[in-house]
Scaffold this motif. Sequence first.
Motif: not given
Length: 163
Positions: A40-47, A51-54, A83-90
């Motif tokens: 689970a920790v590895r999966a979270e790190a990959m996520a 997100q950093a890449k995006r 701003i709209a892009q940054s809120f899109a994932d929320r």
Amino acid sequence: RIARAKPAHTRQRARTASHKTMAAITASIPGATEPEDEAAVRAEAMAIVAQAKRDITLREEGRKEMKTASTKDDIQALINKRIAQSFADRPKPTDAPPKPAAAPAPAPAPAVQDPAETKAEAAKIVATAKKEYKERLEDREKAKTASADELQAMINAKLGISK
């Protein structure tokens, strides 16, 4: 002499001093929960890396678009878009209370990446972040002693606007 109990922090230090892993430390503490699942920790790190890449991709696209912006309206439109892009994932706020979730389907196994490739990619992201952080600190120091015209020139240079 009256025997006194050792302070709690001393007892805790003695209890964890000989343990080398989080699982061993957790097991030695009364009432502690199980250690985190490594997968689970590895999966979270990959996520987080994904997100950093995006974020980096969006930032680079924004910089390219900013170089072509010529008016204040164009620049404001680009800012609003970012701003709209940054809120899109929320998650979106809802008026209705959340429905109880159905039993989750078993998650597909994550695609296994080459560890060396993942490590190199993470190192590249960290190096980029450190470089940008150093640049921001240098700009901050320059801005402390700059005149209004110099500040405007620095902002224009960052935005790629030429006079």
